[in-house]
Design a protein around this motif. Structure first.
Motif, short mmCIF file in Angstrom:
data_model
loop_
_atom_site.label_atom_id
_atom_site.label_comp_id
_atom_site.label_asym_id
_atom_site.label_seq_id
_atom_site.Cartn_x
_atom_site.Cartn_y
_atom_site.Cartn_z
N ALA A 41 -48.12 21.76 -31.28
CA ALA A 41 -47.75 20.37 -30.98
C ALA A 41 -48.00 20.07 -29.51
O ALA A 41 -48.56 19.01 -29.17
N MET A 125 -39.05 5.67 -24.58
CA MET A 125 -38.56 6.69 -25.52
C MET A 125 -37.07 6.96 -25.30
O MET A 125 -36.31 7.12 -26.26
N ASN A 128 -35.04 3.95 -26.54
CA ASN A 128 -35.01 3.83 -28.02
C ASN A 128 -34.35 5.03 -28.68
O ASN A 128 -34.39 5.14 -29.91
N ARG A 129 -33.81 5.93 -27.93
CA ARG A 129 -33.16 7.16 -28.44
C ARG A 129 -34.16 8.07 -29.16
O ARG A 129 -33.79 8.87 -30.00
N GLU A 130 -35.44 7.91 -28.86
CA GLU A 130 -36.44 8.78 -29.49
C GLU A 130 -36.33 10.20 -28.94
O GLU A 130 -36.60 11.18 -29.64
N ALA A 133 -33.73 11.88 -30.83
CA ALA A 133 -34.27 12.27 -32.13
C ALA A 133 -35.02 13.60 -32.04
O ALA A 133 -34.86 14.50 -32.86
N LEU A 134 -35.85 13.71 -30.99
CA LEU A 134 -36.61 14.96 -30.81
C LEU A 134 -35.66 16.14 -30.61
O LEU A 134 -35.85 17.22 -31.19
N MET A 136 -32.64 16.38 -31.74
CA MET A 136 -31.96 16.68 -33.00
C MET A 136 -32.84 17.50 -33.94
O MET A 136 -32.34 18.21 -34.79
N PHE A 137 -34.15 17.39 -33.72
CA PHE A 137 -35.07 18.24 -34.51
C PHE A 137 -35.40 19.53 -33.74
O PHE A 137 -36.37 20.21 -34.04
N ARG A 138 -34.57 19.83 -32.74
CA ARG A 138 -34.68 21.06 -31.93
C ARG A 138 -36.06 21.18 -31.27
O ARG A 138 -36.67 22.23 -31.22
N ILE A 139 -36.57 20.06 -30.81
CA ILE A 139 -37.84 20.06 -30.06
C ILE A 139 -37.49 19.99 -28.57
O ILE A 139 -36.80 19.05 -28.14
N ASP A 140 -37.92 21.00 -27.85
CA ASP A 140 -37.62 21.05 -26.41
C ASP A 140 -38.42 19.94 -25.69
O ASP A 140 -39.65 19.90 -25.77
N ASP A 143 -40.94 21.29 -23.13
CA ASP A 143 -42.13 21.88 -23.76
C ASP A 143 -43.05 20.80 -24.34
O ASP A 143 -44.28 20.84 -24.18
N TYR A 144 -42.43 19.86 -25.04
CA TYR A 144 -43.24 18.91 -25.79
C TYR A 144 -43.72 17.72 -24.96
O TYR A 144 -44.85 17.27 -25.12
#
Lengths: 260, 137, 310
Positions: A41, A125, A128-130, A133-134, A136-140, A143-144
């Motif tokens: 990703a 982002m 908009n609380r995006e 959201a990331l 909550m999906f355990r996306i650092d 890193d991302y």
């Protein structure tokens, strides 16, 4: 009293800001050196970022480079000729235009196009609380979002600045023939004599440092946005001011490194 | 889908929006690419199949603002289902599609991708239980 | 078939990286990074002006670089220069090495090789570097100028001090000028300003008037003298006439002398007429004396017209 208090507040704010930026930089550098950060990703984001920052603007950048390079080289060469300092044109071309002005102009172009976009993107982002959201999906988020943008900033700066320098030298070849009636061999020899690997190395490192900060600072300020949409332009504005301050500081520091 | 890995929470709700500057395909693919390091081709094929099962192949290249409430919900549900051993938690689904009178659409969507997740919890206010019909009895 | 974003990015990064790599490689080759390098050692009594990295120049082209500086056991500074293989042909046994320190620009070691066919310089030989220093030359030339400038500045300072002094010469001169101006404004003459005594001025005026009178009289006198001298009845025609008379008388005297001689001859014959003859001669001589005196008087008065008036 009030004036002193205001000055103190400003100084504390500046120091806090600098401290936070350095702490965040340390965190980002640690992630940059961590192999786990380079998942698929992140790599996809990196490709997209390079595409938008460098590839998409390449034709415009090259056209601007030709115009800027011709103007700069033409003016400088003509001035040297008028002042009777033609023998120093190699040093001026390499020491001033290629290693100083070329990274500076490139970083200004990248800042105007990409840094502002990154700042606004991250702020939106966040608003908009995006980003939540990331998480909550355990996306650092580092890193991302941060790592690919930082790598893109450093890589694009180095590549585009080098291209700018090459265009500059090509313009120099043309204009030296027109202004000084200089042959290709003489021009090449002068360039070789005026160029040092240490200067090129410093210039490349400076480009990378520029790239690091002109992406890190907008991201950091974008992350300061709140749920309110009105916070977006404020963070973008502050971020850009800080980016330009960082550019000046880096330029001064690079000059100091050349002095010693 | 059952393996040694424990269940992982996969939220769906109005507070967990899609990424607005990415299309549906990228939003859903992100989970597999990030957590399982799938290639772009792999994730695209997988996501395309999932969208097709929901009858939403046409929204793959659309971004969040261009979606209807139902399409948005399905995209969020599919994204949550991309988590390995997903324990899908749907938070107040009627906040996403407030115009719907009951949960028929919701249950249909869950049925369509039931093999992609382990379990599903729906959290909502008690005064909304009428909308869920037989599920609450 | 549309080109994917990944392909475009890959192409851009690969091409740009290749261009940079080629440029750097060309630069490295141009600078002789992959070439065999020869090291020569030069010596100098002083290490002033030498720095590591200083270029070595031949005919205006960089052919090498100062690699290191050392101090020998004899106290000489040893300068190690590195010359790439392709440039080593310019370094011959007859080459001279000059440290050139220009007024503007970086110092460099200049290699001069008059005879390129002389044998190559051995790496064991240590030639000495001579020093040409534009800066010192310029300072040496500037020093006398600076001394002069200092003197000029001192003089200017002194002048300024004098000018500023209320009792100084300038103020005095200005005071005098003011006085002169006021006097001129009072319509007084320059003589009056010079003497500043009215009685003396009147005396001078009187004297001048008298001088005018004297000159007028002198003119009249001279006119009369001219008239007396040059008139047909003036002194000069008379003198002429007298002279003619004298000449005639002298001619007669010649005859008389002849007679005297004859008489003298006759004297021996007869002494009885001697006393009479003697008295005749005395008379004649007296007459001549008178004539001569008159003549002297007339000739003496001839100088008068030539008197120059003051």
């Amino acid at each position: 009293m009030h004036g002193l208090e205001s000055t103190g507040k400003v100084i504390i704010s500046v120091v806090d800001n600098l401290h936070d930026t350095l702490i965040f930089s340390g965190k980002v550098v640690r992630r940059l050196l961590h192999p786990a950060a380079y998942n698929r990703a992140t790599r996809n984001v990196l490709v997209n970022q390079i595409y938008f920052t460098s590839v998409q603007i390449l034709p415009v950048f090259l056209a601007l480079s030709v115009v800027f390079a011709s103007l700069l080289v033409g003016i400088v060469f003509q001035s040297l000729k008028t002042l009777g300092l033609a023998e120093y044109f190699g040093h001026v071309l390499m020491g001033l235009i290629v290693t100083e002005l070329s990274p500076l102009l490139t970083v200004l172009l990248i800042t105007l196009r990409s840094s502002s976009a990154i700042n606004a993107e991250i702020a939106v982002m966040k608003s908009n609380r995006e980003l939540t959201a990331l998480e909550m999906f355990r996306i650092d988020l580092v890193d991302y979002l941060v790592v690919p943008r930082i790598i893109n900033g450093m890589l694009s700066m180095v590549l585009l600045s080098s291209l700018f320098s090459i265009v500059l030298m090509a313009s120099g070849l043309l204009l030296s023939a027109l202004i000084f009636d200089m042959s290709v061999d003489v021009y090449t020899n002068i360039l070789l004599n005026s160029t040092s690997f240490s200067a090129i190395f410093i210039a490349l490192v400076k480009c990378a440092v520029y790239g690091f900060f002109v992406t890190l600072i907008p991201i950091r300020f974008g992350l300061r946005a709140t749920r309110e949409l009105t916070s977006i332009p404020i963070t973008v504005s502050r971020g850009m001011v800080n980016v330009f301050a960082a550019i000046l500081i880096i330029e001064v520091l690079s000059l100091l490194t050349r002095l010693f | 889908m059952t393996d040694a890995h424990p269940e992982q929470t996969a939220p769906v709700g109005a507070d967990v929006p899609l990424i607005s500057n990415q299309n549906v395909m990228m939003n859903i693919s992100l989970i597999k690419e990030y957590h399982e390091n799938w290639t772009k081709a792999q994730t695209q094929a997988f996501v395309s199949a999932g969208l097709e099962r929901l009858g939403l192949s046409h929204i793959a290249n659309r971004r969040n603002p261009a979606l209807t409430a139902e399409e948005r919900f399905c995209a969020m549900l599919l994204r949550a289902a991309m988590i390995r051993n997903a324990l899908i938690v749907i938070d107040r689904p009627f906040q996403i599609f407030p115009h719907l009178q009951d949960a028929t659409f919701l249950l249909g969507a869950l049925d369509g991708i039931s093999d992609l997740f382990m379990r599903c919890f729906i959290l909502d206010y008690c005064w909304m239980k009428d909308k869920y019909g037989a599920l609450c009895r | 078939m549309p080109i994917s974003r990944e392909f475009k990015v890959g192409l851009f990064v690969a091409c740009t990286a290749a261009i940079i790599a080629v440029s750097l490689a060309a630069l490295a080759m141009g600078k002789g990074l992959f070439e065999t390098v020869h090291t020569f050692t030069l010596s100098s009594k002083s290490g002033d002006g030498f720095t590591e990295g200083m270029p070595v120049v031949f005919s205006g082209f960089n052919i090498g670089v100062v690699h290191g500086l050392e101090l020998s056991d004899e106290g000489l500074v040893l300068i190690r220069i590195r010359i790439p293989h392709r440039h080593v042909k310019w370094i011959r046994s007859g080459s001279s090495f000059v440290l050139y320190r220009p007024l503007i620009g970086a110092a460099r070691i200049v290699v001069n090789t008059d005879n390129l066919s002389s044998p190559a310089l051995s790496e064991n030989v240590i030639p000495e570097v001579t020093v040409v220093n534009d800066i010192n030359d310029a300072i040496a030339r500037i020093e006398p100028m600076l001394d002069r400038l200092t003197k000029i500045a001192d003089n200017v300072e002194r002048l300024t001090r004098t000018l500023a002094d209320p009792r100084g010469d300038l103020h005095k001169t200005l005071g005098h000028a003011e006085k002169i101006t006021s006097n001129l404004a009072g319509k007084k003459s320059v003589l009056e300003m010079a003497v500043s005594d009215e009685e003396s001025i009147h005396a001078v005026h009187e004297a001048l008037r008298k001088l005018d009178d004297i000159m007028a009289r002198l003119d009249g006198l001279l006119a009369k003298t001219d008239a007396q001298l040059y008139n047909p009845e003036g002194a000069l025609p008379q003198v002429n006439a007298i002279l003619k008379d004298v000449l005639q008388k002298l001619q007669k005297l010649d005859k008389t002398i002849d007679n005297i001689n004859r008489i003298s001859a006759d004297t021996s014959e007869g002494m009885k007429d001697f006393r009479i003859l003697r008295s005749d001669i005395d008379d004649a001589v007296a007459a001549i004396d008178n004539l001569v005196q008159k003549l002297d008087g007339v000739v003496g008065s001839k100088k008068m017209p030539e008197l120059k008036t003051p």
